[in-house]
Design a protein around this motif. Structure first.
Motif, PDB file in Angstrom:
ATOM      1  N   VAL A  97       0.859  -1.178   0.000  1.00 48.37           N
ATOM      2  CA  VAL A  97       0.000   0.000   0.000  1.00 48.37           C
ATOM      3  C   VAL A  97       0.897   1.230   0.000  1.00 48.37           C
ATOM      4  O   VAL A  97       1.841   1.312   0.789  1.00 48.37           O
ATOM      5  CB  VAL A  97      -0.910   0.026   1.256  1.00 48.37           C
ATOM      6  N   ARG A 106      -0.791  -4.418   3.685  1.00 51.73           N
ATOM      7  CA  ARG A 106      -2.130  -4.839   4.082  1.00 51.73           C
ATOM      8  C   ARG A 106      -2.151  -6.360   4.081  1.00 51.73           C
ATOM      9  O   ARG A 106      -1.715  -6.994   3.108  1.00 51.73           O
ATOM     10  CB  ARG A 106      -3.187  -4.292   3.121  1.00 51.73           C
ATOM     11  N   GLU A 129      -8.747  -9.172  -2.011  1.00 49.59           N
ATOM     12  CA  GLU A 129      -9.497  -8.035  -1.498  1.00 49.59           C
ATOM     13  C   GLU A 129      -8.548  -6.932  -1.054  1.00 49.59           C
ATOM     14  O   GLU A 129      -7.591  -7.172  -0.328  1.00 49.59           O
ATOM     15  CB  GLU A 129     -10.366  -8.463  -0.314  1.00 49.59           C
ATOM     16  N   GLY A 130      -8.835  -5.710  -1.505  1.00 47.51           N
ATOM     17  CA  GLY A 130      -7.996  -4.583  -1.114  1.00 47.51           C
ATOM     18  C   GLY A 130      -8.572  -3.787   0.038  1.00 47.51           C
ATOM     19  O   GLY A 130      -7.845  -3.196   0.827  1.00 47.51           O
ATOM     20  N   GLY A 131      -9.897  -3.745   0.128  1.00 46.92           N
ATOM     21  CA  GLY A 131     -10.528  -2.985   1.204  1.00 46.92           C
ATOM     22  C   GLY A 131     -12.030  -3.160   1.169  1.00 46.92           C
ATOM     23  O   GLY A 131     -12.597  -3.614   0.174  1.00 46.92           O
ATOM     24  N   GLU A 132     -12.684  -2.781   2.257  1.00 41.54           N
ATOM     25  CA  GLU A 132     -14.136  -2.884   2.324  1.00 41.54           C
ATOM     26  C   GLU A 132     -14.688  -1.773   3.203  1.00 41.54           C
ATOM     27  O   GLU A 132     -13.988  -1.230   4.065  1.00 41.54           O
ATOM     28  CB  GLU A 132     -14.564  -4.254   2.865  1.00 41.54           C
ATOM     29  N   TYR A 133     -15.962  -1.454   2.986  1.00 38.75           N
ATOM     30  CA  TYR A 133     -16.592  -0.359   3.719  1.00 38.75           C
ATOM     31  C   TYR A 133     -18.099  -0.580   3.719  1.00 38.75           C
ATOM     32  O   TYR A 133     -18.677  -0.962   2.699  1.00 38.75           O
ATOM     33  CB  TYR A 133     -16.261   0.983   3.043  1.00 38.75           C
ATOM     34  N   CYS A 142     -16.652  -2.672  -1.615  1.00 40.77           N
ATOM     35  CA  CYS A 142     -15.337  -3.304  -1.514  1.00 40.77           C
ATOM     36  C   CYS A 142     -14.577  -3.064  -2.807  1.00 40.77           C
ATOM     37  O   CYS A 142     -15.167  -2.757  -3.847  1.00 40.77           O
ATOM     38  CB  CYS A 142     -15.456  -4.798  -1.226  1.00 40.77           C
ATOM     39  N   ASP A 179     -13.377   5.736  -0.438  1.00 42.97           N
ATOM     40  CA  ASP A 179     -11.995   6.204  -0.258  1.00 42.97           C
ATOM     41  C   ASP A 179     -11.405   6.828  -1.510  1.00 42.97           C
ATOM     42  O   ASP A 179     -10.382   7.528  -1.443  1.00 42.97           O
ATOM     43  CB  ASP A 179     -11.098   5.041   0.178  1.00 42.97           C
TER      44      ASP A 179
END
Length: 449
Positions: A97, A106, A129-133, A142, A179
């Motif tokens: 990252v 990450r 998966e890089g990220g989720e919200y 995501c 983001d």
């Protein structure tokens, strides 16, 4: 929709975008992610990860401040986390990252990435998966990364990273992910597809548990340390429940005559001190009528229950391929330094294999930072560097050294025989001396040093 189905849907859609197939993974359920009950998988993973990295260091010789700070931060923040996750879930990825100035990592656990193409341990394509919200309306956002190592026109290979966003498992533009909404068009373009020419690997580190997948020996995915030991995990938890139940059922209780009850200023009945451990009765004949209060305190069978618990925990350790002494008492009831070394062999074999895999993973993420930096920096390329590892082995060395030191101290008259037995048997010194007095003379000849 379950989280597994949600992730499977996204992985399937990502593969379809590039007309790729997913290497199937056998779903393995374990207690690693349990937080409202005892998780023995996480306990074992935590203990092992500590043994693997404690008092060890990663050293960077050369490079630049960015790489040195990256390794320093990884060691302080994500080093143990990656080992803990790899052992507990069976596999994990370390993604890079960066905002162009700071490089970080990450951790992606097993189950949140999928391999598209591999030859042995070499991976040529994967999605992760890089990220989720989750917003206040329960919409699940995501974003995922697709990493590919492809042939280029010059006979070499290029590493390509593509990113995709989803809302409730439906594809959306990247700039609709929370983001990324404030990014410029140029930043979004670079984020959506980033490539580096003439590379030799994906920009991904990997920590895979050494436990063998007996259900699929050739699977590229790892399995957790407790794989196949659900029954023994249940046995340990049952033993622990019986141990706690014994303490609860046989806790001390006091029975008192109601004549001891008083009322406070508001007229409410007030118990004598002791709270829930006090039980009122009507009879005034307690203790033969001489006292208005009596105590019930039965003897607890803690020794037998504790032994049963320890046996089941030691069996779990053995079944998981490690030496007893990780979550149970260390075995010191041994007569020679060789025996002590042998008693730790399984754990040390696991530790050393994990360390070899960690060296590969850390070397790979350092290389990834170098390649990304060289591609994006306006300050030239990164200077040459080397990575070295200083692993700590005192767990094994200390036991052997202590045994030899005790023998030498006895040989010169500095300590008594009972002190050696106390350490070997892991018992109090007084008990060790008493045991020696009961041993026949033939067994108490002076030790040969």
């Amino acid at each position: 929709m379950t989280i597994d189905t949600f992730i499977d849907n996204i992985i399937t859609k990502l593969a379809a975008m590039r007309n790729m197939t997913i290497v199937k993974q056998t779903k393995v359920e374990n207690d690693f992610n349990i937080t409202n009950d005892l998780s023995l998988t996480s306990v074992l993973s935590d203990k092992l990860s500590t043994r693997i990295i404690a008092d060890s260091s990663i050293n960077v010789d050369g490079g630049n401040e960015i790489l040195q700070n990256f390794i320093k931060e990884f060691q302080s923040e994500d080093f143990k986390k990656s080992v803990f996750t790899g052992i507990g879930t069976g596999d994990c990825l370390i993604l890079i990252v960066t905002n162009g100035e700071i490089y970080s990592t990450r951790i992606v656990p097993n189950g949140k990435f999928a391999i598209n193409k591999n030859v042995g341990s070499k991976i040529y394509s994967l999605v992760a998966e890089g990220g989720e919200y989750i917003d206040d309306k329960s919409n699940v956002y995501c974003w995922w990364e697709m990493h590919r190592l492809v042939n280029n026109a010059n006979g070499g290979k290029d590493t390509i990273i593509e990113r995709y966003a989803f809302k409730n498992d439906k594809p959306i533009p990247l700039n609709e992910y929370p983001d990324f909404r404030d990014m410029t068009d140029a930043e979004l373009e670079s984020l959506q597809m980033f490539g580096v020419s003439n590379t030799n690997s994906l920009f991904v580190g990997r920590v895979k548990c050494p436990t063998i997948n007996r259900m699929d020996l050739n699977s590229p995915y790892g399995v957790p340390i407790t794989f196949g030991n659900d029954t023994q995990i249940k046995n340990v938890k049952d033993s622990l429940t019986r141990f706690n139940d014994e303490a609860e059922r046989k806790r001390t209780m006091r029975f008192y005559d109601k004549i001891l009850l008083k009322k406070d200023e508001d007229g409410n009945t007030v118990k004598p001190k002791g709270g829930d451990y006090l039980v009122p009765i009507n009879s005034r004949a307690l203790d033969g009528g001489s006292l208005p209060i009596a105590e019930f305190s039965p003897q607890q069978q803690t020794e037998q229950l504790e032994n049963n618990l320890n046996v089941n925990m030691k069996l779990l350790e053995v079944f998981c391929g490690i030496s007893p002494g990780l979550i149970t008492d260390v075995i010191t009831d041994l007569a020679t330094a060789t025996a002590i070394r042998s008693s730790l062999y399984d754990t040390m074999a696991f530790v050393r294999l994990m360390r070899k895999r960690l060296e590969v993973a850390i070397t790979t993420i350092a290389y990834s930072v170098e390649m990304i930096y060289n591609k994006t920096s306006t300050s030239g390329t990164m200077p040459k560097y080397s990575i070295s590892f200083d692993w700590d082995d005192t767990m094994l060395e200390n036991s052997v050294e202590m045994f030899n030191m005790l023998l030498q101290s006895y040989g010169i008259g500095e300590i008594q025989k009972g002190e050696i037995r106390s350490w070997l048997k892991n018992i109090p010194l007084a008990q060790a001396k008493q045991d020696l007095e009961e041993i026949e003379p033939i067994d108490t000849e002076p030790l040969a040093i």
